[in-house]
Design an enzyme around this catalytic site. Structure first.
Site, short mmCIF file in Angstrom:
data_model
loop_
_atom_site.label_atom_id
_atom_site.label_comp_id
_atom_site.label_asym_id
_atom_site.label_seq_id
_atom_site.Cartn_x
_atom_site.Cartn_y
_atom_site.Cartn_z
CG ASP A 237 -1.97 -1.08 1.14
OD1 ASP A 237 -2.38 -1.40 -0.07
OD2 ASP A 237 -2.36 -1.51 2.28
NE ARG B 58 10.08 1.59 9.56
CZ ARG B 58 9.01 1.43 8.82
NH1 ARG B 58 7.83 2.15 9.23
NH2 ARG B 58 8.98 1.11 7.66
#
Length: 566
Positions: A207, A314
């Site tokens: 995305d 992350r």
């Protein structure tokens, strides 16, 4: 329905079976001749349909001469029989077409037909290709961007092994760019790409990669047409090029919403057949400064906090979202502010009508009426109306403020945040979750995973809107670094407490805009109706391999149109 004239009909061989093949402008169909004779002597019509095969012309990928099979290692009786027929009828052509397999998944299938003469074989290839040439919606040249780092770093391999061979078979030329940095594709589209020589842009990634293509293509279009994106009330010009998505990321929300699966081969086939699915895009502004475009989720409060916290983790990979989600749920923060919105009362649907957006959606195809134009006039009036009398205003304390421009369905949430949201009706569903207990909020989240009405709570309200604004109660931070600091915790409340159990701080949350953090909190959002188009057709309700009138009825037509093997 009026029957179409047959363009070509012949008795051919498929493997070792004789078949009669019929072509008209809409479909190619074939059936076994021997089976047909047996059925005429008393077997039920249901069996007849089983042995009739066909494909819509619009889902034929390519046709050409069949490659010769020089292998002599045939062992089985059927293989020997097939070889004998291929020697007797040496000329053959192969039709490559779309075959539906599992739910929403497409595959490329081949049907090879043998002819007695070279002339007949070439005639079939010529006539089918003539029909394919009439399909002007099919792309001939594509600009492809590959993100080699997204997801599990499989983008380049997926394209080269699964997608590129299909494009070559369909005679689609491609220019491939492997991105080298963040926003490489966006910047190239905005400044360098010669878009006049392409029929579409394809992104290979998740995305985030799609968002890059979206921003680059929309910005380029507005720049070329002299539209100022910083004006919140500007009417943006729709993009002429379609966008194709080859899913290769950790999240593929857009693919799930427009195709129904995150399968690369399926997406490639939708591109080849030239499907076109319009999509709304939300433009997000802070005063007179353009921030970003959004096509799926704008989330403040809960989803904004989850994203902000996950950015510090992350190194955990996709697991960071689960950990941050649990942490944010336990923190249970709420935020004060004012939400103003322009309701879309003129639309054909509403967020709770259980009418899902599917291929050929009549809500998205709804043409503007006189009432629609009156609402557009009310938007123009609002520009000079200081008290905003045409807008609804809600003030309060919110755990979450979400705007869903599509269902946002995914494997973990099969129905999504707003199951009845539409892709191209010019609206977004504004979901307000007010201050409540942890247990109540958990019940709300749990309904994302089942079939219950997730809006059926006293602390949840949903509105279908064309525009909305949000102003925080407290002054917002001036930098992104300030936003990344979590609100101060005051200790967990009892989960089942009758009190709200929320932690309140003067700090603000941040906006989650399609997976990116917005540096401003006070925003204005406008829905740009059908600003872009994708190489997709929407989720098919009941996909079937061949849904037309029974092809067997066409063999009884005018014999003069038939071309025989003899």
């Amino acid at each position: 329905m009026e029957k179409q004239a047959i363009l070509l009909s012949s008795k051919l061989f498929q493997k070792h079976r004789q078949v009669e093949v019929v072509l008209n402008r809409s479909f190619l169909a074939w059936k076994e001749i021997e089976k047909s004779r047996k059925r005429s002597s008393g077997i039920s019509p249901i069996s007849e349909r089983v042995h009739s095969r066909g494909v819509q012309v619009c889902e034929i990928l390519a046709v050409g001469k069949a490659e010769e099979d020089n292998q002599d290692n045939t062992k089985t009786r059927s293989q020997k029989k097939a070889k004998q027929h291929s020697q007797r009828y040496p000329h053959a052509f192969t039709v490559s077409y779309v075959r539906r397999t599992r739910l929403h998944q497409w595959r490329c299938a081949d049907a090879t037909f043998h002819c007695a003469s070279q002339e007949l074989c070439e005639q079939w290839i010529k006539v089918i290709n003539e029909q394919l040439s009439l399909l002007t919606n099919r792309p001939k040249s594509l600009l492809v961007y590959i993100n080699p780092y997204g997801g599990k770093q499989r983008g380049k391999r997926i394209y080269e092994q699964k997608v590129a061979p299909l494009f070559r078979r369909a005679c689609i030329s491609t220019d491939v760019i492997v991105t080298e940095r963040a926003n490489h594709a966006r910047d190239h589209l905005k400044m360098e790409a010669n878009l006049d020589q392409y029929d579409g842009v394809v992104c290979v990634g998740g995305d985030g990669m799609f968002s890059e293509i979206l921003h680059g293509l929309v910005t380029r279009t507005q720049t070329d047409r002299g539209v100022d994106q910083n004006q919140p009330d500007a009417k943006l010009v729709p993009c002429s090029l379609r966008i194709g998505i080859i899913p290769a990321g950790s999240t593929d929300c857009i693919c799930f919403a427009t195709v129904g699966t995150n399968d690369p081969v399926t997406s490639a086939l939708h591109i080849i057949v030239g499907d076109s699915q319009p999509m709304d895009v939300c433009s997000v502004h802070h005063h007179d400064i353009f921030l970003r475009y959004s096509v799926s989720l704008l989330g403040y409060g809960f989803y904004g906090d989850v994203l902000t916290d996950s950015e510090r983790k992350r190194w955990l990979g996709p697991a960071r979202y689960d950990l941050s989600g649990v942490k944010t749920f336990l923190s249970h923060n709420y935020y004060e502010g004012t939400v103003s919105f322009l309701p879309a009362e003129d639309t054909m649907g509403n967020p709770r009508d259980k009418l899902q957006c599917r291929s050929g959606c009549h809500v998205c195809q709804h043409k503007p009426s006189l009432k629609d134009k009156q609402w557009e006039m009310s938007v123009e009036k609002e520009k000079t109306d200081k008290d905003g009398s045409s807008w609804n205003v809600i003030r309060g304390k919110f755990i979450a403020i979400n705007a869903a421009s599509m269902s946002c369905a995914c494997p973990r949430s099969p129905k999504g945040l707003s199951p009845s949201a539409h892709l191209a009706d010019g609206t977004t569903d504004l979901i307000l979750v007010r201050q409540c207990s942890r247990l109540d909020f958990f019940r709300h989240l749990l309904r994302h995973t089942n079939k219950d009405d997730q809006f059926d709570h006293s602390f949840v309200e949903v509105h279908r809107v064309r525009r909305f604004r949000f102003h925080p109660q407290h002054q917002e931070p001036v930098s992104l670094e300030g936003l990344s600091e979590s609100p101060k915790k005051t200790g967990f409340q009892a989960i089942c407490s009758q009190q709200t159990g929320c932690n309140y701080s003067t700090a603000n949350s941040s906006w989650n805009c399609d997976g990116e953090i917005l540096p401003q909190v006070a925003i204005q959002v406008s829905v740009q109706c059908q600003l872009i188009r994708l190489f997709a057709r929407g989720i098919e309700e009941q996909p079937q391999q061949f849904v037309l009138e029974d092809p067997c009825t066409h063999w009884a037509q005018d014999p003069s149109t038939h071309q025989s093997m003899a």
